[in-house]
Design a protein around this motif. Sequence first.
Motif, mmCIF file in Angstrom:
data_model
loop_
_atom_site.group_PDB
_atom_site.id
_atom_site.type_symbol
_atom_site.label_atom_id
_atom_site.label_comp_id
_atom_site.label_asym_id
_atom_site.label_seq_id
_atom_site.Cartn_x
_atom_site.Cartn_y
_atom_site.Cartn_z
ATOM 1 N N GLN A 13 0.857 -1.183 0.000
ATOM 2 C CA GLN A 13 0.000 0.000 0.000
ATOM 3 C C GLN A 13 0.894 1.233 0.000
ATOM 4 O OE1 GLN A 13 -2.639 -0.332 3.377
ATOM 5 N NE2 GLN A 13 -3.717 -2.112 2.537
ATOM 6 N N VAL A 14 0.481 2.271 -0.739
ATOM 7 C CA VAL A 14 1.310 3.466 -0.927
ATOM 8 C C VAL A 14 0.555 4.702 -0.466
ATOM 9 C CG1 VAL A 14 2.422 4.951 -2.639
ATOM 10 C CG2 VAL A 14 2.613 2.476 -2.839
ATOM 11 N N GLN A 15 1.283 5.612 0.166
ATOM 12 C CA GLN A 15 0.749 6.915 0.556
ATOM 13 C C GLN A 15 1.657 7.993 -0.036
ATOM 14 O OE1 GLN A 15 1.293 8.082 4.667
ATOM 15 N NE2 GLN A 15 -0.626 9.239 4.690
ATOM 16 N N ARG A 16 1.198 8.688 -1.058
ATOM 17 C CA ARG A 16 2.001 9.744 -1.683
ATOM 18 C C ARG A 16 2.070 10.962 -0.765
ATOM 19 N NH1 ARG A 16 2.221 12.058 -7.878
ATOM 20 N NH2 ARG A 16 2.606 9.845 -8.305
ATOM 21 N N THR A 17 3.216 11.634 -0.739
ATOM 22 C CA THR A 17 3.433 12.819 0.084
ATOM 23 C C THR A 17 4.139 13.882 -0.754
ATOM 24 O OG1 THR A 17 5.648 12.205 0.853
ATOM 25 C CG2 THR A 17 3.780 11.284 2.077
ATOM 26 N N PRO A 18 4.222 15.131 -0.269
ATOM 27 C CA PRO A 18 4.933 16.166 -1.028
ATOM 28 C C PRO A 18 6.421 15.881 -1.221
ATOM 29 C CG PRO A 18 3.474 17.166 0.594
ATOM 30 C CD PRO A 18 3.503 15.699 0.888
ATOM 31 N N TYR A 19 7.031 15.128 -0.284
ATOM 32 C CA TYR A 19 8.463 14.871 -0.345
ATOM 33 C C TYR A 19 8.801 13.561 -1.048
ATOM 34 C CZ TYR A 19 7.161 11.941 3.616
ATOM 35 O OH TYR A 19 6.551 11.006 4.418
ATOM 36 N N GLY A 20 7.805 12.763 -1.384
ATOM 37 C CA GLY A 20 8.022 11.445 -1.980
ATOM 38 C C GLY A 20 6.825 10.570 -1.675
ATOM 39 N N PHE A 21 7.071 9.450 -0.990
ATOM 40 C CA PHE A 21 5.939 8.630 -0.543
ATOM 41 C C PHE A 21 6.372 7.688 0.563
ATOM 42 C CE2 PHE A 21 7.640 6.259 -4.252
ATOM 43 C CZ PHE A 21 7.858 5.003 -3.707
ATOM 44 N N ARG A 22 5.368 7.185 1.278
ATOM 45 C CA ARG A 22 5.538 6.098 2.232
ATOM 46 C C ARG A 22 4.831 4.882 1.654
ATOM 47 N NH1 ARG A 22 2.532 7.371 7.234
ATOM 48 N NH2 ARG A 22 3.956 5.974 8.334
ATOM 49 N N TYR A 23 5.385 3.721 1.917
ATOM 50 C CA TYR A 23 4.635 2.532 1.519
ATOM 51 C C TYR A 23 4.837 1.430 2.549
ATOM 52 C CZ TYR A 23 8.319 -0.663 -0.144
ATOM 53 O OH TYR A 23 9.369 -1.536 -0.222
ATOM 54 N N ALA A 24 3.832 0.570 2.643
ATOM 55 C CA ALA A 24 3.876 -0.540 3.592
ATOM 56 C C ALA A 24 3.857 -1.855 2.853
ATOM 57 C CB ALA A 24 2.698 -0.462 4.552
ATOM 58 N N ALA A 25 4.730 -2.757 3.265
ATOM 59 C CA ALA A 25 4.687 -4.154 2.847
ATOM 60 C C ALA A 25 4.072 -4.924 4.011
ATOM 61 C CB ALA A 25 6.078 -4.671 2.533
ATOM 62 N N ILE A 26 2.912 -5.511 3.768
ATOM 63 C CA ILE A 26 2.134 -6.150 4.837
ATOM 64 C C ILE A 26 2.230 -7.663 4.673
ATOM 65 C CG2 ILE A 26 -0.142 -6.313 5.903
ATOM 66 C CD1 ILE A 26 -0.775 -3.594 4.535
ATOM 67 N N ARG A 27 2.751 -8.333 5.702
ATOM 68 C CA ARG A 27 2.961 -9.776 5.657
ATOM 69 C C ARG A 27 2.252 -10.472 6.822
ATOM 70 N NH1 ARG A 27 7.975 -7.662 3.785
ATOM 71 N NH2 ARG A 27 8.872 -8.796 2.001
ATOM 72 N N ARG A 28 2.009 -11.766 6.655
ATOM 73 C CA ARG A 28 1.516 -12.577 7.765
ATOM 74 C C ARG A 28 2.657 -12.819 8.741
ATOM 75 N NH1 ARG A 28 0.260 -15.436 3.396
ATOM 76 N NH2 ARG A 28 1.763 -17.034 4.018
ATOM 77 N N PRO A 29 2.462 -12.548 10.023
ATOM 78 C CA PRO A 29 3.501 -12.883 11.004
ATOM 79 C C PRO A 29 3.501 -14.382 11.298
ATOM 80 C CG PRO A 29 1.605 -11.956 12.110
ATOM 81 C CD PRO A 29 1.313 -11.874 10.627
ATOM 82 N N ILE A 30 4.584 -14.860 11.843
ATOM 83 C CA ILE A 30 4.689 -16.278 12.194
ATOM 84 C C ILE A 30 3.726 -16.627 13.324
ATOM 85 C CG2 ILE A 30 6.238 -18.026 13.181
ATOM 86 C CD1 ILE A 30 8.524 -16.709 11.643
ATOM 87 N N THR A 31 3.608 -15.708 14.283
ATOM 88 C CA THR A 31 2.720 -15.964 15.420
ATOM 89 C C THR A 31 1.505 -15.037 15.371
ATOM 90 O OG1 THR A 31 3.949 -14.411 16.817
ATOM 91 C CG2 THR A 31 4.649 -16.703 16.856
ATOM 92 N N ASN A 32 0.365 -15.551 15.815
ATOM 93 C CA ASN A 32 -0.881 -14.792 15.925
ATOM 94 C C ASN A 32 -1.280 -14.131 14.608
ATOM 95 O OD1 ASN A 32 -3.158 -13.890 17.250
ATOM 96 N ND2 ASN A 32 -2.147 -12.135 18.218
ATOM 97 N N ALA A 33 -1.197 -14.873 13.529
ATOM 98 C CA ALA A 33 -1.506 -14.327 12.206
ATOM 99 C C ALA A 33 -2.988 -14.001 12.051
ATOM 100 C CB ALA A 33 -1.077 -15.311 11.126
#
Length: 443
Positions: free
Chosen positions: A217-237
């Motif tokens: 997921q991407v969030q564009r900003t004035p200075y560039g952008f932020r993005y998240a890579a979202i994964r299943r954790p090993i525990t408590n998925a």
Amino acid sequence: MLTQEENDLLCRVEGDAPMGQLMRRHWTPVCLIEEVAEPDGAPVKARLFGEDLVVFRDSDGRVGVLEEQCPHRRASLLLGRNENNGLRCLYHGWKMDVAGHVVEMVSEPAASSLAEKIRHVAYPVKEWGGVVWAYMGPQDAVPEFVPPAWAPTADTAVSIAKVLIPCNWAQVLEGAIDSAHSSSLHSSDMVPARVGSAEANDKNWLRPSTDKAPRLQVQRTPYGFRYAAIRRPITNAAATEYIRATVFVAPATVLIPPNNLYNVANINVPMDDTNTAFYFIGWGHPAQTPETETWRKFLGQRVGIDLDAQYRPLRTRENNFWQDREAMKAGNFTGIVGFPNQDLAMWVTMGGIANRTHERLGASDLAVVEFRRQMLDALQAFGKGETPIGTGESRIPADVCSFQAIVPKEVDWRNYPARYIWENSPADRNAPPLEPSYSTAAR
């Protein structure tokens, strides 16, 4: 994919190329301070945006960044004598100071006024965070130097591995905003483990997930952008997600998700269209950030062992990057030591400038697509006279940083209270560092 015209706009930086002109509106790393540590020491060659430069520290400790060719007959000042607060050309003895003034012309008559009429090309310089920076944009409008996000204060610990890579800057940068590749290419160095968050030891970076196909997921900003890579954790998925949130700071910096001890970043400086000076940075609290040589050993980027004296890699396409096929048979995924070297092998084998017209992109390339789109949009805006992306009011605020964490599924990563990794104690862990030495701008 990009058209050939778009690819050229994105990648080419030499001469009047729009991307190079935009990048010149930013303070840019020229070399490491360690390369010019000695007053009156040997000058150092640098190359930025297709322009050849010479860097030297004068007798009083000031650093100069000059055009390499002498203004007289164009011989290289890299061979010059660094003495008495100036760099003297060997050919006829002309001597320039750090500001480009010709202070001596021993080959001219004593009464000559020629020296007063000549100003050699010299750029404003700032030393900060282990780096010599220069401003190579219009010299009638030099902006104030603003510390980078990875060295917010003078006493932040910073360790840098530098390597000169024979390929274009954009394909190097795209590697840093491509979270999906780390689960394959770096799988022997970034190892899944039952840990509460990413952790570092002297051999590996541990991460709490086996998921090789993150949702982006991407969030564009004035200075560039932020993005998240979202994964299943090993525990408590069932109830949580593992988030790795990266920050792209236009035009050429990436704040990479940290581990439990220190923060990570890189900056990708175009030397010319097909060569890049890559600076890979560990930074944070002095008690927790690896010292420079420890950092370089961990990354496989030691001068004299992994690199030559000019920071060029000894692992090359011609020797298959020292790939060890027996190690691969024994379980190592790539057979290449040091995860930056694994990246380097991928970047270099794409060619001097990757042919993006032949790519076939997927869902995991969302951040790469956003980078290309945003920088091409930024070029269009710059061409219309707008403020260059990442400068002035659009520069990155001081409180923006990358992060990684296991969070409840109902938490939106965009609102997660990210903090720099600072002291690793129950009370202070993830607390922000000392106040940055500049004011923040609106996000």
